[in-house]
Motif scaffolding. Structure first.
Motif, mmCIF file in Angstrom:
data_model
loop_
_atom_site.group_PDB
_atom_site.id
_atom_site.type_symbol
_atom_site.label_atom_id
_atom_site.label_comp_id
_atom_site.label_asym_id
_atom_site.label_seq_id
_atom_site.Cartn_x
_atom_site.Cartn_y
_atom_site.Cartn_z
ATOM 1 N N ASN A 107 0.806 -1.182 0.178
ATOM 2 C CA ASN A 107 0.115 0.219 -0.184
ATOM 3 C C ASN A 107 0.852 1.319 0.025
ATOM 4 O O ASN A 107 1.056 1.811 1.208
ATOM 5 C CB ASN A 107 -0.972 -0.038 1.147
ATOM 6 N N ASN A 112 -3.933 1.569 3.153
ATOM 7 C CA ASN A 112 -4.144 0.046 3.303
ATOM 8 C C ASN A 112 -5.616 -0.224 2.810
ATOM 9 O O ASN A 112 -6.181 -1.232 3.133
ATOM 10 C CB ASN A 112 -4.332 -0.079 5.029
ATOM 11 N N TYR A 181 -10.802 5.718 1.503
ATOM 12 C CA TYR A 181 -10.321 4.794 0.511
ATOM 13 C C TYR A 181 -10.354 5.422 -0.965
ATOM 14 O O TYR A 181 -9.910 4.731 -1.826
ATOM 15 C CB TYR A 181 -10.957 3.335 0.454
ATOM 16 N N SER A 184 -7.115 5.418 -3.300
ATOM 17 C CA SER A 184 -6.354 4.642 -2.846
ATOM 18 C C SER A 184 -5.643 3.590 -3.896
ATOM 19 O O SER A 184 -6.299 3.278 -4.867
ATOM 20 C CB SER A 184 -6.478 3.920 -1.657
ATOM 21 N N THR A 186 -3.234 -0.459 -4.352
ATOM 22 C CA THR A 186 -2.851 -1.528 -3.776
ATOM 23 C C THR A 186 -2.198 -2.459 -5.003
ATOM 24 O O THR A 186 -2.732 -2.426 -5.937
ATOM 25 C CB THR A 186 -3.567 -2.257 -2.870
#
Length: 199
Positions: A107, A112, A181, A184, A186
């Motif tokens: 991340n 996260n 989020y 975001s 990942t």
């Protein structure tokens, strides 16, 4: 009784004793001869050879130890969206193997997102639907994980030499994902480990 007769009697007794001793000696010798008269034979067996087999786990028919999976990618996810992709897991070796799989997420933005995404692993040979709601049909396989950040296949699965199976992996952003989020990112890396030690 005369001395001559007594001497003869003594000699006679002495002679009998000697004869008895000789008789025992003959019996003992005869017994030794009969017990040692065994015939023997021996046969050897040769021509046996042994060689070690090999263990080879292959994903998506790619013999490389690093395989890409671009089908399991989705940008601009919204709560409830999902991405799905199929991995063919094959044993191209000569011995049975047992494998498991884990997932590691990164991340870079510190939000996260990887810890929030859920995962579902089924035995479907193809995905259902298309982005942003592609899914894997069927129920989750026993011994598989439910979160992307963690174990993907927890219970070792056995493949005989030459056998293969499909793993359909579905990753979903839960509808409960909050505003934190948004934007975001990942990345996930799946690692498959195989062993000849069967469960």
């Amino acid at each position: 009784m005369s001395r001559h007769r007594a001497d003869r009697r003594q000699r006679g007794i002495g002679s009998v004793a000697v004869l008895v001793a000789l008789s025992f000696g003959v019996v003992a010798t005869f017994g030794a001869l009969t017990t040692s008269a065994f015939w023997t034979d021996q046969v050897t067996v040769n021509g046996s050879t042994f060689s070690a087999g090999n263990l080879d786990l292959v994903l998506n028919d790619n013999p490389s130890d690093a395989v890409g999976m671009t089908t399991l990618t989705l940008t601009g996810m919204a709560p409830g969206n999902s991405a799905a992709g199929v991995l063919k897991v094959a044993n191209t070796g000569t011995v049975p193997l047992a494998y498991d799989a884990s997932s590691v997420v990164t991340n870079p933005d510190g939000k996260n997102l990887g810890g929030l995404l859920t995962v579902k692993v089924t035995g479907a040979a193809a995905t259902t639907g298309s982005a942003p709601t592609a899914t894997c049909a069927g129920t989750a396989l026993a011994g598989t994980g439910s979160l992307l950040a963690g174990a993907l296949v927890t219970t070792k699965r056995v493949l005989a030499p030459g056998a293969s199976e499909n793993l359909c992996i579905q990753v979903t952003l839960p509808t409960s994902a909050g505003n934190a989020y948004q934007g975001s990112t990942t990345a996930a890396t799946f690692t498959f480990n195989a062993t000849s030690e069967l469960p």
